[in-house]
Motif scaffolding. Structure first.
Motif, PDB file in Angstrom:
ATOM      1  N   VAL A 216      38.416 -10.138  -2.542  1.00 27.89           N
ATOM      2  CA  VAL A 216      37.415 -11.186  -2.778  1.00 27.89           C
ATOM      3  C   VAL A 216      36.488 -11.324  -1.588  1.00 27.89           C
ATOM      4  N   LEU A 217      37.071 -11.435  -0.392  1.00 24.76           N
ATOM      5  CA  LEU A 217      36.298 -11.573   0.843  1.00 24.76           C
ATOM      6  C   LEU A 217      36.740 -10.500   1.827  1.00 24.76           C
ATOM      7  N   PRO A 218      35.834  -9.984   2.646  1.00 24.72           N
ATOM      8  CA  PRO A 218      36.249  -9.004   3.667  1.00 24.72           C
ATOM      9  C   PRO A 218      37.031  -9.688   4.783  1.00 24.72           C
ATOM     10  N   LEU A 219      38.228  -9.199   5.039  1.00 22.96           N
ATOM     11  CA  LEU A 219      39.081  -9.768   6.075  1.00 22.96           C
ATOM     12  C   LEU A 219      39.062  -8.959   7.364  1.00 22.96           C
ATOM     13  N   GLN A 220      38.137  -8.034   7.482  1.00 30.33           N
ATOM     14  CA  GLN A 220      38.075  -7.209   8.679  1.00 30.33           C
ATOM     15  C   GLN A 220      37.789  -8.059   9.916  1.00 30.33           C
ATOM     16  N   GLY A 221      38.619  -7.864  10.942  1.00 26.32           N
ATOM     17  CA  GLY A 221      38.439  -8.597  12.192  1.00 26.32           C
ATOM     18  C   GLY A 221      38.882 -10.039  12.139  1.00 26.32           C
ATOM     19  N   CYS A 222      39.702 -10.414  11.165  1.00 21.65           N
ATOM     20  CA  CYS A 222      40.115 -11.804  11.029  1.00 21.65           C
ATOM     21  C   CYS A 222      41.238 -12.133  12.009  1.00 21.65           C
ATOM     22  N   SER A 223      41.442 -13.419  12.224  1.00 20.98           N
ATOM     23  CA  SER A 223      42.570 -13.926  12.989  1.00 20.98           C
ATOM     24  C   SER A 223      43.538 -14.562  12.004  1.00 20.98           C
ATOM     25  N   PHE A 224      44.734 -13.999  11.918  1.00 23.97           N
ATOM     26  CA  PHE A 224      45.739 -14.440  10.943  1.00 23.97           C
ATOM     27  C   PHE A 224      46.696 -15.408  11.609  1.00 23.97           C
ATOM     28  N   LEU A 225      46.808 -16.626  11.051  1.00 28.88           N
ATOM     29  CA  LEU A 225      47.647 -17.678  11.619  1.00 28.88           C
ATOM     30  C   LEU A 225      48.759 -18.015  10.642  1.00 28.88           C
ATOM     31  N   ALA A 226      49.984 -18.101  11.144  1.00 26.61           N
ATOM     32  CA  ALA A 226      51.130 -18.454  10.304  1.00 26.61           C
ATOM     33  C   ALA A 226      52.251 -18.956  11.196  1.00 26.61           C
ATOM     34  N   ASP A 227      53.202 -19.660  10.593  1.00 25.82           N
ATOM     35  CA  ASP A 227      54.327 -20.169  11.365  1.00 25.82           C
ATOM     36  C   ASP A 227      55.364 -19.069  11.561  1.00 25.82           C
ATOM     37  N   LYS A 228      56.479 -19.414  12.212  1.00 25.28           N
ATOM     38  CA  LYS A 228      57.473 -18.402  12.573  1.00 25.28           C
ATOM     39  C   LYS A 228      58.209 -17.830  11.361  1.00 25.28           C
ATOM     40  N   LYS A 233      57.568  -7.584  11.433  1.00 23.75           N
ATOM     41  CA  LYS A 233      56.780  -6.472  11.969  1.00 23.75           C
ATOM     42  C   LYS A 233      55.773  -5.945  10.959  1.00 23.75           C
ATOM     43  N   SER A 234      56.133  -5.951   9.678  1.00 19.35           N
ATOM     44  CA  SER A 234      55.222  -5.428   8.659  1.00 19.35           C
ATOM     45  C   SER A 234      53.928  -6.235   8.594  1.00 19.35           C
ATOM     46  N   ILE A 235      54.026  -7.563   8.819  1.00 23.12           N
ATOM     47  CA  ILE A 235      52.830  -8.408   8.784  1.00 23.12           C
ATOM     48  C   ILE A 235      51.954  -8.123   9.997  1.00 23.12           C
ATOM     49  N   TYR A 236      52.563  -8.020  11.178  1.00 22.43           N
ATOM     50  CA  TYR A 236      51.795  -7.713  12.385  1.00 22.43           C
ATOM     51  C   TYR A 236      51.075  -6.376  12.247  1.00 22.43           C
ATOM     52  N   ASN A 237      51.800  -5.365  11.784  1.00 20.73           N
ATOM     53  CA  ASN A 237      51.204  -4.028  11.677  1.00 20.73           C
ATOM     54  C   ASN A 237      50.087  -3.994  10.643  1.00 20.73           C
ATOM     55  N   THR A 238      50.252  -4.749   9.550  1.00 19.61           N
ATOM     56  CA  THR A 238      49.205  -4.780   8.523  1.00 19.61           C
ATOM     57  C   THR A 238      47.941  -5.451   9.039  1.00 19.61           C
ATOM     58  N   VAL A 239      48.106  -6.580   9.726  1.00 17.75           N
ATOM     59  CA  VAL A 239      46.938  -7.290  10.272  1.00 17.75           C
ATOM     60  C   VAL A 239      46.205  -6.429  11.290  1.00 17.75           C
ATOM     61  N   LYS A 240      46.962  -5.709  12.106  1.00 20.51           N
ATOM     62  CA  LYS A 240      46.349  -4.928  13.179  1.00 20.51           C
ATOM     63  C   LYS A 240      45.738  -3.631  12.680  1.00 20.51           C
ATOM     64  N   SER A 241      46.473  -2.889  11.847  1.00 17.66           N
ATOM     65  CA  SER A 241      46.016  -1.558  11.452  1.00 17.66           C
ATOM     66  C   SER A 241      45.104  -1.570  10.239  1.00 17.66           C
ATOM     67  N   VAL A 242      45.397  -2.399   9.258  1.00 15.95           N
ATOM     68  CA  VAL A 242      44.620  -2.400   8.017  1.00 15.95           C
ATOM     69  C   VAL A 242      43.348  -3.242   8.151  1.00 15.95           C
ATOM     70  N   THR A 326      57.489  -1.662  22.547  1.00 13.60           N
ATOM     71  CA  THR A 326      56.191  -0.972  22.512  1.00 13.60           C
ATOM     72  C   THR A 326      55.372  -1.376  21.288  1.00 13.60           C
ATOM     73  N   ASP A 327      55.914  -2.256  20.416  1.00 15.40           N
ATOM     74  CA  ASP A 327      55.194  -2.629  19.204  1.00 15.40           C
ATOM     75  C   ASP A 327      54.220  -3.772  19.482  1.00 15.40           C
ATOM     76  N   TYR A 328      53.324  -4.008  18.534  1.00 15.95           N
ATOM     77  CA  TYR A 328      52.279  -5.016  18.685  1.00 15.95           C
ATOM     78  C   TYR A 328      52.863  -6.424  18.677  1.00 15.95           C
ATOM     79  N   ARG A 329      53.956  -6.628  17.941  1.00 17.69           N
ATOM     80  CA  ARG A 329      54.539  -7.964  17.797  1.00 17.69           C
ATOM     81  C   ARG A 329      54.950  -8.558  19.143  1.00 17.69           C
ATOM     82  N   LEU A 330      55.593  -7.771  19.993  1.00 20.38           N
ATOM     83  CA  LEU A 330      56.084  -8.272  21.265  1.00 20.38           C
ATOM     84  C   LEU A 330      55.078  -8.128  22.394  1.00 20.38           C
TER      85      LEU A 330
END
Length: 408
Positions: A216-228, A233-242, A326-330
Motif C-alpha cells: 500500500v505504502l512504500p516502507l523503504q527507509g522506515c523506522s520500525f518501532l515495537a515492544d520487546k 532476529k527475523s524481524i530485525y533482518n527483514t527491516v534491515k535487508s528488505v 555479529t548480527d544486527y539485533r545486538l
C-alpha cells in the motif's frame, strides 16, 4: 419513533460518507437484498457511535432516518433486521474490506497526512462473546484448554498484561482474538491490520504485516518501532535487508547460564570479574575468552577453591567463553539518546489501541472468527474515514469523531 436528528450529527455523517468511495462485488444469483455498501456504512456508524450491540445500531438508524439515508438505505422501506446484519457481517469478504482500508490509507498518504517514516506495530486483545470471559464467573476451569467455549469455536486461549507498571507482573487469561495493527507514529492512524486467534505470538505475524503494508505504502527507509514482544532476529533482518530501515525494539531478557557485569566481563563461580584473554575463531564464529583474575598471580588464592585452581598447571583457574555477536539485533545501541527519543513515538500505538477499544471492540458480540475479523477491520476503516473527512473539510483534528462532529 422520532425522526428528529441533530444538525451536527446529520452534517457529520454527510461529510463522512461523501468522502467514502467504494464498491463491493455483488452476488450473481439470489435475492438482491440490501446494498452491501449501505450495510458497511451502517457498521461504520456503529463504530463511530461506539455501539457494542447491533440492537443499539438498529434503534439509532430507526430513530434517525436521515442518517440511514446517508448510509444508502431506502428509508421508505423497512430497514435491515438483526439477522440481516449478522448474516452480512459473517459473509462479508475480509479481503474486500482490506481493499477499502488500503484505498483510504493511500488517499491520506497523497494528502500528506499519513507518512511511513516511523511505523509502530502492536496488538490488542479482543475478547470473545463467551461466559468464560465473564469476570463474575468463578469457575476454576474456565481458562483450561480442555474447556473450549462452545459458543465460539474459532476463538483461542490467550494472555495479556493486566498492568502497565514495569516492576509489576500481572497477567490475565482470556478467550478471544488479537488485533495486530501497524500504526503511523506521526499521525496516529492505522496503516495495516490483521486479526488472529489469541494464542498467536506477536512476533510471528510482524513480517507478513510489513509485507502487506508495503504493497500500500512504500516502507523503504522506515523506522520500525515495537515492544520487546517483537524481539526476534527475523524481524530485525527483514527491516534491515528488505526495507533498508532501522529497528527500535528493546531487548527481551533471556535466560543465560553465565552472569556478566554491565561492562561485559563474565563473573566466575567465586563472584569475581574475569579478565579478557583474547579471541578465538572457529566454525564461522568468534568467541571472547575470559580467564580467572588470579591466573598469573603468585600469591592469589581462589576464594571458592575451584577444581581448576589445583590442577597443577602454570596458568591455573577456570576459563569461560562468550560468543561475540555479529548480527544486527545486538549491534543496536539502546542506551543512546536517539534510540530513546525515537522509541518514545511508540506511544501512538497505545493511544490508537485506546481509541480502537472505545469504538466497542474490547468485547465482541459475534460468535465466529470471520465476523470478528470483519468487525475489527470495520473499526479501523471508521477511524480512517473520520480522518479523511476531517482533512477534506478543513477540521483541526482528524483523530476524533467528536471533534469532527463539533465542527460540523
Amino acid at each position: 419513533m422520532t425522526l428528529f436528528t441533530s444538525q451536527s450529527a446529520a452534517a457529520f455523517y454527510d461529510k463522512l460518507f461523501s468522502s467514502l468511495d467504494f464498491t463491493l462485488p455483488r452476488v450473481a444469483t439470489g435475492r438482491r437484498g440490501f446494498p452491501k455498501e449501505a450495510m458497511v456504512c451502517a457498521f461504520i456508524v456503529m463504530k463511530c457511535e461506539g455501539f457494542t450491540q447491533i440492537t443499539d445500531l438498529m434503534d439509532y438508524l430507526d430513530n434517525n432516518r436521515i442518517i440511514a439515508h446517508y448510509c444508502g438505505f431506502n428509508i421508505m422501506e423497512p430497514l435491515p433486521s438483526y439477522w440481516t446484519y449478522d448474516r452480512c457481517l459473517r459473509q462479508l469478504n475480509n479481503g474486500a474490506l482490506k481493499s477499502i482500508m488500503a484505498n483510504l490509507v493511500w488517499k491520506l498518504y497523497e494528502l500528506g497526512v499519513v507518512d511511513a517514516s516511523f511505523v509502530g506495530l502492536d496488538s490488542t486483545p479482543v475478547m470473545a462473546n463467551t461466559k468464560q470471559n465473564n469476570p463474575k464467573s468463578f469457575a476454576k476451569s474456565k481458562f483450561s484448554k480442555e474447556n473450549h467455549p462452545k459458543s465460539d469455536p474459532d476463538c483461542a486461549l490467550g494472555v495479556h498484561s493486566a498492568s502497565n507498571q514495569h516492576n509489576e507482573r500481572r497477567y490475565e487469561f482470556y478467550w478471544g482474538y488479537k488485533s495486530h495493527v501497524l500504526v503511523d507514529c506521526i499521525s496516529g492512524l492505522p496503516l495495516c491490520e490483521l486479526t488472529t486467534q489469541a494464542n498467536i505470538m506477536d512476533s510471528t505475524v510482524a513480517v507478513d504485516i510489513l509485507a502487506a503494508a508495503n504493497q500500500v505504502l512504500p516502507l523503504q527507509g522506515c523506522s520500525f518501532l515495537a515492544d520487546k514482544g517483537y524481539d526476534a532476529k527475523s524481524i530485525y533482518n527483514t527491516v534491515k535487508s528488505v526495507y533498508d530501515g532501522e529497528a527500535f525494539i528493546p531487548l527481551k531478557k533471556r535466560n543465560s547460564k553465565s552472569k556478566a557485569l554491565p561492562a561485559g566481563n563474565l563473573i566466575c563461580d567465586a563472584g569475581l570479574a574475569m579478565h579478557k584473554d583474547g579471541k578465538t575463531t572457529d566454525n564461522n564464529r568468534t568467541r571472547q575468552k575470559f580467564c580467572c583474575p588470579f591466573r598469573q598471580s603468585k600469591t592469589g588464592v581462589c576464594p571458592c577453591n575451584h577444581k581448576n585452581w589445583n590442577n597443577g598447571k602454570k596458568n591455573r583457574g577456570c576459563v569461560k567463553y562468550r560468543i561475540v555477536p555479529t548480527d544486527y539485533r545486538l549491534s543496536i545501541d539502546r542506551s543512546c539518546l536517539c534510540f530513546k527519543r525515537t522509541y518514545a513515538l511508540r506511544t501512538e500505538c497505545e493511544r490508537y489501541n485506546s481509541r480502537f477499544k472505545a469504538s466497542g471492540q474490547e468485547r465482541l458480540w459475534v460468535r465466529n472468527g470471520a465476523s470478528a475479523a470483519n468487525l475489527n477491520t470495520l473499526a479501523h476503516i471508521s477511524a480512517l474515514a473520520v480522518a479523511l473527512a476531517a482533512v477534506l473539510h478543513g477540521s483541526h483534528s482528524y483523530r476524533s469523531a467528536k471533534q469532527l462532529r463539533r465542527s460540523a
